[in-house]
Design a protein around this motif. Structure first.
Motif, PDB file in Angstrom:
ATOM      1  N   LYS A 145       0.838  -1.202   0.000  1.00  0.00           N
ATOM      2  CA  LYS A 145       0.000   0.000   0.000  1.00  0.00           C
ATOM      3  C   LYS A 145       0.871   1.249   0.000  1.00  0.00           C
ATOM      4  O   LYS A 145       0.598   2.213  -0.731  1.00  0.00           O
ATOM      5  N   ASP A 146       1.931   1.237   0.784  1.00  0.00           N
ATOM      6  CA  ASP A 146       2.825   2.386   0.820  1.00  0.00           C
ATOM      7  C   ASP A 146       3.536   2.593  -0.515  1.00  0.00           C
ATOM      8  O   ASP A 146       3.758   3.734  -0.929  1.00  0.00           O
ATOM      9  N   GLY A 195       1.701   7.040  -6.238  1.00  0.00           N
ATOM     10  CA  GLY A 195       0.520   7.852  -6.529  1.00  0.00           C
ATOM     11  C   GLY A 195       0.590   9.264  -5.966  1.00  0.00           C
ATOM     12  O   GLY A 195      -0.357  10.043  -6.100  1.00  0.00           O
ATOM     13  N   GLY A 196       1.700   9.599  -5.324  1.00  0.00           N
ATOM     14  CA  GLY A 196       1.881  10.951  -4.799  1.00  0.00           C
ATOM     15  C   GLY A 196       1.164  11.234  -3.486  1.00  0.00           C
ATOM     16  O   GLY A 196       1.066  12.383  -3.067  1.00  0.00           O
ATOM     17  N   LYS A 197       0.684  10.190  -2.810  1.00  0.00           N
ATOM     18  CA  LYS A 197      -0.040  10.378  -1.549  1.00  0.00           C
ATOM     19  C   LYS A 197       0.891  10.568  -0.355  1.00  0.00           C
ATOM     20  O   LYS A 197       0.501  11.179   0.634  1.00  0.00           O
ATOM     21  N   ILE A 198       2.091   9.993  -0.430  1.00  0.00           N
ATOM     22  CA  ILE A 198       3.091  10.184   0.620  1.00  0.00           C
ATOM     23  C   ILE A 198       4.419  10.520  -0.040  1.00  0.00           C
ATOM     24  O   ILE A 198       4.661  10.144  -1.191  1.00  0.00           O
ATOM     25  N   ASP A 199       5.271  11.228   0.698  1.00  0.00           N
ATOM     26  CA  ASP A 199       6.584  11.566   0.144  1.00  0.00           C
ATOM     27  C   ASP A 199       7.595  10.466   0.467  1.00  0.00           C
ATOM     28  O   ASP A 199       7.288   9.519   1.199  1.00  0.00           O
ATOM     29  N   SER A 230       2.272   1.877  -3.420  1.00  0.00           N
ATOM     30  CA  SER A 230       1.227   2.482  -4.245  1.00  0.00           C
ATOM     31  C   SER A 230       0.992   3.944  -3.856  1.00  0.00           C
ATOM     32  O   SER A 230       0.854   4.809  -4.729  1.00  0.00           O
ATOM     33  N   ASP A 231       0.971   4.207  -2.567  1.00  0.00           N
ATOM     34  CA  ASP A 231       0.749   5.581  -2.097  1.00  0.00           C
ATOM     35  C   ASP A 231       1.890   6.501  -2.518  1.00  0.00           C
ATOM     36  O   ASP A 231       1.666   7.646  -2.916  1.00  0.00           O
ATOM     37  N   TYR A 232       3.125   6.011  -2.447  1.00  0.00           N
ATOM     38  CA  TYR A 232       4.258   6.838  -2.876  1.00  0.00           C
ATOM     39  C   TYR A 232       4.175   7.100  -4.379  1.00  0.00           C
ATOM     40  O   TYR A 232       4.272   8.247  -4.827  1.00  0.00           O
ATOM     41  N   LYS A 247       8.417   9.863   4.234  1.00  0.00           N
ATOM     42  CA  LYS A 247       7.348   9.113   4.922  1.00  0.00           C
ATOM     43  C   LYS A 247       7.398   7.641   4.515  1.00  0.00           C
ATOM     44  O   LYS A 247       7.245   6.750   5.353  1.00  0.00           O
TER      45      LYS A 247
END
Length: 99
Positions: free
Chosen positions: A14-15, A21-25, A17-19, A28
């Motif tokens: 998930k992290d 996708g620009g959701k976390i830097d 994907s989040d990275y 983080k």
């Protein structure tokens, strides 16, 4: 315990994907990866993930030094690291028995 381990590896996915996708830097992402890796408590996992974390930390430190700027080369290295990490996550997930 098996379900617990699976959840930890899925959190890493998930992290990733989040990275991407620009959701976390990146900072983080690295912090989350280090935290989850400590929770996993598997020597083989740590041996696999340590070089990936080290590479990402070096990129992150450089970007912080230059005002959070990532070069195109940095971005390529990060994507390659994410791909390698995802492959390792899948490999470790496959080793966890279903029941």
């Amino acid at each position: 315990m098996k379900d617990f381990l699976k959840r930890q590896f899925l959190l890493i996915r998930k992290d990733i994907s989040d990275y991407l996708g620009g959701k976390i830097d990146l900072n983080k992402f690295i912090g989350n990866l280090e935290a989850v890796s400590e929770i996993i408590q598997d020597k083989k996992w740590k041996e696999v993930v340590f070089p990936i974390i080290l590479g990402l930390e070096q990129i992150n430190a450089g970007s912080i030094e230059f005002g959070d700027f990532l070069t195109e080369h940095d971005e390529i290295l990060i994507r390659e690291s994410m791909r390698a990490l995802d492959i390792e996550v899948e490999r470790f997930l496959q080793q966890i028995p279903d029941s």
